[in-house]
Design a protein around this motif. Sequence first.
Motif, mmCIF file in Angstrom:
data_model
loop_
_atom_site.group_PDB
_atom_site.id
_atom_site.type_symbol
_atom_site.label_atom_id
_atom_site.label_comp_id
_atom_site.label_asym_id
_atom_site.label_seq_id
_atom_site.Cartn_x
_atom_site.Cartn_y
_atom_site.Cartn_z
ATOM 1 N N PRO A 1 0.875 -1.045 0.084
ATOM 2 C CA PRO A 1 0.214 0.074 0.005
ATOM 3 C C PRO A 1 1.030 1.377 -0.029
ATOM 4 O O PRO A 1 1.807 1.304 0.444
ATOM 5 C CB PRO A 1 -0.898 0.044 1.233
ATOM 6 N N ALA A 2 0.547 2.266 -0.762
ATOM 7 C CA ALA A 2 1.163 3.653 -0.814
ATOM 8 C C ALA A 2 1.067 4.353 0.293
ATOM 9 O O ALA A 2 -0.248 4.144 0.942
ATOM 10 C CB ALA A 2 0.743 4.309 -2.041
ATOM 11 N N PRO A 3 1.998 4.991 0.939
ATOM 12 C CA PRO A 3 1.701 5.618 2.306
ATOM 13 C C PRO A 3 0.695 6.721 2.037
ATOM 14 O O PRO A 3 0.366 7.113 0.740
ATOM 15 C CB PRO A 3 3.016 6.522 2.549
ATOM 16 N N PRO A 4 -0.075 7.089 3.001
ATOM 17 C CA PRO A 4 -1.452 7.660 2.802
ATOM 18 C C PRO A 4 -1.285 9.233 2.371
ATOM 19 O O PRO A 4 -0.501 9.918 3.237
ATOM 20 C CB PRO A 4 -2.219 7.476 4.183
ATOM 21 N N ALA A 5 -1.962 9.722 1.507
ATOM 22 C CA ALA A 5 -1.941 10.974 1.065
ATOM 23 C C ALA A 5 -3.007 11.816 2.147
ATOM 24 O O ALA A 5 -2.793 12.768 2.695
ATOM 25 C CB ALA A 5 -2.461 11.474 -0.191
#
Lengths: 290, 227
Positions: free
Chosen positions: A170-174
Amino acid sequence: MTDRALAVVRAGALTTVQDQGRPGHAHLGVPRSGALDASAAALANRLVGNRPDAAVLETTLDGCTLRSRSEVTVAVAGAPCPVTLDGRPVAWGAPVRMPAGALLDLGTAVSGVRSYLGVSGGIIVEPVLGSRSTDLLSGLGPPPLTDGAVLPLGTPQALLHARVDVAPQPAPPAELVLRVTLGPRDDWFTPDAVRAFTSRTYRVSSASNRIGLRTEGPALERALTGELPSEGMVLGAVQVPPDGRPLVFLADHPTTGGYPVIAVVRAADLPAAAQAVPGTPVRFVVVRRR
Amino acid sequence: MRALPVGDGALLVEVASDEEAQALHAELVRRRAAGLLTVHEIVPAARTVLLDGLDDAERLARELSASEVPGAPPRGRRVVDIPVRYDGPDLSEVAARWGVPEDEVAGIHAGTEFRVAFCGFAPGFGYLTGLPARYDVPRRATPRTSVPAGSVGLAGSYTGVYPRSSPGGWQLIGTTDIVLWDHARVPAALLSPGTRVRFVPVAGPAGPAGPAGVAAPAGVAAPAGTP
């Protein structure tokens, strides 16, 4: 000293040894500790063929540099960062063979906060109460890495490491959306405060650490102004200190506390909280208890 | 007894007093040992017991809410004697608050049998109850930036021994050389919830007590109840 070891060339801002922590001792005042982004740490272990309880390194924002005294397999998960071996770029999120004497560098995180380095055999510093995790609240476990430190490595398991080019993560959260269940002390706050907590946007504070994710935003006003006797705290508890800004307890949280807990964050959302850089917008969304 | 849900898998069970919390804690530990309760952590505190890591928190909440709080905690079998030099810097203030001459503080304190109500603040720190309510003292208005390991202090209705050097606001009445926490020892913690404790006055020069230990981290806001 064993020849299976990593020498720390550049420790970075805060690099610690972490495993699954030391739960089960909260009644003695011992925090659980353990990797903040537990799923990234587990992936790093899987990629190098370790058991899930092997100890890995957890970096903070600016990575670290290490030299291995023997040939090992390494993998970096969690916050994406440039990874080089003797100056040449190698894969992030995939197993990499690291020859004896080679220099491995984890650079500054491109996004997210904490990168995890798994090493075949795991890091085998002396365990304390069954865990090798550094606990920054109470000082248990090995100290944070320093330049020149040497970390002993275990013998690799007979497990095969994952054969992947790159493991999806998962991409780090925006924007950090944290699902919460209200309570146990939501009744200590005014209805307006509970509404603000569940509808307004907070931001991750730069004062966040392994103990807690601190936030900036609307202060939550209390309905009850008395003093709450100390009570047991869980991972993910959203405690509201006197400044009124919600603070989410992460792995090194104290086992008891005297500020009211307005809500508890779902465990599945805590890895994202560990990767939210200061300034990231945070929303607390109420969900039904399971 | 009220059982409040905490997240998805925990319950905070509220009772009316320190003593009820200790009794409930002992009963829950007994149930777990007998295989009647599956739970990862049982954490007693001042007026609550936290049960963390439950499979079916809702069912247990119903069960507990319908049951009686156990009367008094069973008398623990374990007794720990803690030798103390009653030489603390707040001895005269405590004596004044208790309305006794300074040299009677040691007699009152050492003449009391304490019980570890709960632990917290740091590994090895026990909140000890036993002194009658008339001996309650407030925390110091200004906490000290550094309290040496082994300091014996009072705050509210509690007595405690600092396991390591840390900032602290308790009223200090004495010093011990006993090591409260040693992770190389089994068990690492000298005190655990339910342990009976007696303080034994000893003479001798007041020296630095025990190993300095690990300093507490900066930047953690201490709730009012912390040492």
